[in-house]
Scaffold this motif. Sequence first.
Motif, PDB file in Angstrom:
ATOM      1  N   LEU A  40     -26.266  41.585  85.977  1.00 31.77           N
ATOM      2  CA  LEU A  40     -26.317  40.497  85.012  1.00 31.77           C
ATOM      3  C   LEU A  40     -25.376  39.397  85.483  1.00 31.77           C
ATOM      4  O   LEU A  40     -24.312  39.679  86.039  1.00 31.77           O
ATOM      5  N   THR A  41     -25.751  38.162  85.257  1.00 36.17           N
ATOM      6  CA  THR A  41     -24.819  37.050  85.459  1.00 36.17           C
ATOM      7  C   THR A  41     -24.372  36.563  84.082  1.00 36.17           C
ATOM      8  O   THR A  41     -25.166  36.486  83.143  1.00 36.17           O
ATOM      9  N   TYR A  42     -23.091  36.253  83.968  1.00 35.35           N
ATOM     10  CA  TYR A  42     -22.500  35.893  82.673  1.00 35.35           C
ATOM     11  C   TYR A  42     -21.634  34.664  82.834  1.00 35.35           C
ATOM     12  O   TYR A  42     -20.675  34.668  83.613  1.00 35.35           O
ATOM     13  N   TRP A  43     -21.982  33.601  82.090  1.00 35.42           N
ATOM     14  CA  TRP A  43     -21.133  32.418  82.025  1.00 35.42           C
ATOM     15  C   TRP A  43     -20.253  32.548  80.779  1.00 35.42           C
ATOM     16  O   TRP A  43     -20.739  32.476  79.647  1.00 35.42           O
ATOM     17  N   ALA A  44     -18.971  32.753  80.993  1.00 37.25           N
ATOM     18  CA  ALA A  44     -18.021  32.832  79.890  1.00 37.25           C
ATOM     19  C   ALA A  44     -17.340  31.479  79.708  1.00 37.25           C
ATOM     20  O   ALA A  44     -17.036  30.795  80.683  1.00 37.25           O
ATOM     21  N   SER A  45     -17.120  31.093  78.484  1.00 35.47           N
ATOM     22  CA  SER A  45     -16.371  29.870  78.209  1.00 35.47           C
ATOM     23  C   SER A  45     -14.885  30.123  78.437  1.00 35.47           C
ATOM     24  O   SER A  45     -14.397  31.237  78.320  1.00 35.47           O
ATOM     25  N   ASN A  46     -14.169  29.052  78.783  1.00 35.18           N
ATOM     26  CA  ASN A  46     -12.735  29.149  79.079  1.00 35.18           C
ATOM     27  C   ASN A  46     -11.948  29.243  77.770  1.00 35.18           C
ATOM     28  O   ASN A  46     -11.641  28.238  77.140  1.00 35.18           O
ATOM     29  N   GLN A  47     -11.627  30.462  77.363  1.00 35.91           N
ATOM     30  CA  GLN A  47     -10.962  30.687  76.088  1.00 35.91           C
ATOM     31  C   GLN A  47      -9.439  30.729  76.195  1.00 35.91           C
ATOM     32  O   GLN A  47      -8.749  30.415  75.232  1.00 35.91           O
ATOM     33  N   GLY A  48      -8.918  31.179  77.314  1.00 32.63           N
ATOM     34  CA  GLY A  48      -7.487  31.360  77.468  1.00 32.63           C
ATOM     35  C   GLY A  48      -6.793  30.114  77.986  1.00 32.63           C
ATOM     36  O   GLY A  48      -7.382  29.034  78.086  1.00 32.63           O
ATOM     37  N   ALA A  49      -5.538  30.281  78.350  1.00 31.04           N
ATOM     38  CA  ALA A  49      -4.747  29.149  78.843  1.00 31.04           C
ATOM     39  C   ALA A  49      -5.238  28.651  80.190  1.00 31.04           C
ATOM     40  O   ALA A  49      -4.934  27.532  80.588  1.00 31.04           O
ATOM     41  N   SER A  50      -5.995  29.469  80.914  1.00 33.05           N
ATOM     42  CA  SER A  50      -6.541  29.082  82.208  1.00 33.05           C
ATOM     43  C   SER A  50      -7.723  29.985  82.520  1.00 33.05           C
ATOM     44  O   SER A  50      -7.931  31.025  81.872  1.00 33.05           O
ATOM     45  N   ILE A  51      -8.488  29.608  83.530  1.00 36.81           N
ATOM     46  CA  ILE A  51      -9.601  30.439  83.977  1.00 36.81           C
ATOM     47  C   ILE A  51      -9.080  31.776  84.504  1.00 36.81           C
ATOM     48  O   ILE A  51      -9.691  32.832  84.281  1.00 36.81           O
ATOM     49  N   ALA A  52      -7.936  31.741  85.176  1.00 33.17           N
ATOM     50  CA  ALA A  52      -7.350  32.981  85.689  1.00 33.17           C
ATOM     51  C   ALA A  52      -7.012  33.945  84.553  1.00 33.17           C
ATOM     52  O   ALA A  52      -7.228  35.158  84.672  1.00 33.17           O
ATOM     53  N   VAL A  53      -6.503  33.421  83.452  1.00 36.81           N
ATOM     54  CA  VAL A  53      -6.189  34.256  82.298  1.00 36.81           C
ATOM     55  C   VAL A  53      -7.463  34.890  81.750  1.00 36.81           C
ATOM     56  O   VAL A  53      -7.497  36.079  81.415  1.00 36.81           O
ATOM     57  N   ASP A  54      -8.532  34.109  81.675  1.00 35.10           N
ATOM     58  CA  ASP A  54      -9.799  34.654  81.175  1.00 35.10           C
ATOM     59  C   ASP A  54     -10.299  35.798  82.057  1.00 35.10           C
ATOM     60  O   ASP A  54     -10.804  36.806  81.550  1.00 35.10           O
ATOM     61  N   LYS A  55     -10.175  35.634  83.343  1.00 32.29           N
ATOM     62  CA  LYS A  55     -10.616  36.698  84.244  1.00 32.29           C
ATOM     63  C   LYS A  55      -9.786  37.965  84.039  1.00 32.29           C
ATOM     64  O   LYS A  55     -10.319  39.079  84.088  1.00 32.29           O
ATOM     65  N   GLN A  56      -8.504  37.786  83.796  1.00 26.81           N
ATOM     66  CA  GLN A  56      -7.637  38.946  83.539  1.00 26.81           C
ATOM     67  C   GLN A  56      -8.032  39.653  82.247  1.00 26.81           C
ATOM     68  O   GLN A  56      -7.951  40.877  82.142  1.00 26.81           O
ATOM     69  N   VAL A  57      -8.456  38.878  81.256  1.00 17.36           N
ATOM     70  CA  VAL A  57      -8.877  39.468  79.983  1.00 17.36           C
ATOM     71  C   VAL A  57     -10.234  40.146  80.110  1.00 17.36           C
ATOM     72  O   VAL A  57     -10.435  41.277  79.647  1.00 17.36           O
ATOM     73  N   LEU A  58     -11.183  39.455  80.760  1.00 18.85           N
ATOM     74  CA  LEU A  58     -12.573  39.893  80.733  1.00 18.85           C
ATOM     75  C   LEU A  58     -12.933  40.951  81.769  1.00 18.85           C
ATOM     76  O   LEU A  58     -13.738  41.848  81.488  1.00 18.85           O
ATOM     77  N   GLN A  59     -12.359  40.852  82.970  1.00 15.00           N
ATOM     78  CA  GLN A  59     -12.824  41.737  84.037  1.00 15.00           C
ATOM     79  C   GLN A  59     -12.654  43.229  83.708  1.00 15.00           C
ATOM     80  O   GLN A  59     -13.569  44.016  83.974  1.00 15.00           O
ATOM     81  N   PRO A  60     -11.538  43.658  83.121  1.00 18.80           N
ATOM     82  CA  PRO A  60     -11.435  45.079  82.755  1.00 18.80           C
ATOM     83  C   PRO A  60     -12.526  45.517  81.776  1.00 18.80           C
ATOM     84  O   PRO A  60     -13.004  46.659  81.844  1.00 18.80           O
ATOM     85  N   GLU A  61     -12.933  44.622  80.884  1.00 22.44           N
ATOM     86  CA  GLU A  61     -13.981  44.966  79.924  1.00 22.44           C
ATOM     87  C   GLU A  61     -15.341  45.022  80.613  1.00 22.44           C
ATOM     88  O   GLU A  61     -16.170  45.890  80.303  1.00 22.44           O
ATOM     89  N   LEU A  62     -15.573  44.132  81.563  1.00 22.33           N
ATOM     90  CA  LEU A  62     -16.824  44.173  82.319  1.00 22.33           C
ATOM     91  C   LEU A  62     -16.904  45.420  83.184  1.00 22.33           C
ATOM     92  O   LEU A  62     -17.985  46.005  83.364  1.00 22.33           O
TER      93      LEU A  62
END
Length: 438
Positions: A40-62
């Motif tokens: 699956l490809t997933y476009w996530a909106s930038n919710q955190g203080a930076s894109i790097a923060v979002d990746k840190q939040v989301l990748q473990p869940e993915l």
Amino acid sequence: MRSIRAAAVGAVTMSLALAATACGGGSSGGSGSNDSPKTLTYWASNQGASIAVDKQVLQPELDKFHQQTGITVKLEVVPWSDLLNRILTATTSGQGPDVLNIGNTWSASLQATGALQAWDAKNFAKIGGRDRFVDSALGSTGAEGKDPAAIPLYSMAYALYYNKKIFADAGITKPPATWDELVADGRKIKAKGKSVLGAEGANVSENIHHVFVFAKQHGADFFTADGKPDFTNPKIVDAVKQYVDLMAKDKVIPTGDAEYAQNQSVSDFAKGKQAMLLWQSAAANLKSQGMSEDSYGVAPVPVRSGTPGTGAQTNSMVAGINIAVFKNSHNLDGAAKFVKFMTSDEEQKILNKAYTSIPPVKAAQSDAAFNAPATSVLKNTLATSAAALPQVAAESQFETAVGTAVKELFADTAAGRAVTTDSVKAKLEKAQQQMPKA
């Protein structure tokens, strides 16, 4: 929509008009399949203080989702400044993701393109049913009377954040409950050499959120009951003028904020430069900038009189992020599993804690983590005094046209040009002329 979004509009009017009329070769005319069941490809909106923060939040869940299903999710976090136009391009080209986040105010506009999967009873059943979700969040998922075009993912509301020390130094013992009280407090704060209230005057989306609320407080709507723009309604004119007058007349918003569009007002507040901030679910953003939670308070956004509620006491738009599926996805079954995963009770707790937002899923929202003082204000606002922005096909053009008119009025103020009832009406009349004809 999310507080850290900048003006996400550019060439929206032209792009959306094109997308709404597309009927072949792209997502709006295509049909999906399960030809690629493992990705699956997933476009996530930038919710955190930076894109790097979002990746840190989301990748473990993915990664967790992959372990459960064997499906690999290819993540791209898209800045708010690019997201809407990226989506609109995908609706016409067909070259989009399987699953994507959208600002909830865009739901009806993107629904009109025909590109998104409709969440009818059969599709809702795949994710546990419609009844799992809070009604206020479902109110911003598409046009009334139609199956939703998206599913609520993160819910947010505006609140008034205030610096406790600045208030104490100015002799202010409680946050203002009305706009008159805020202006009066502003005089005490300025006497101590501090700025009063931050704003993002050049941020089209922030502008529309605030003038929508002011219009509700004046007993007016930007659209008539049959969906026609009514921007020059005298009550709308008065509402827009009251908001701009916080800078032009009342002098509580600094003129320099007329140029702010990238969260500079949040940074000013976090650094102790200003006393108050009107923002959506700001705790995570403030923490990322080093502001301790005990240094500020959170209160409902002021109203004209009385206490927050419905109608003229509305003090926030229903803010938030929805998750949607492109109906020409090559992994429709996997997309449904992913939406079910992201809106599961457990994931809702994890993700909304990370972003200091409110779960739109009832069972997750009842978790004790969302009863802290700051989040309880937001949760109560969503439940009792927030209203959804107009769920009409032309909503994105409305954001662009009226948000830009407010931006120009702030710019006029900063340049020393008078803002009058006539000048406000002229800007709004111009904005109404830019709306698509029925």
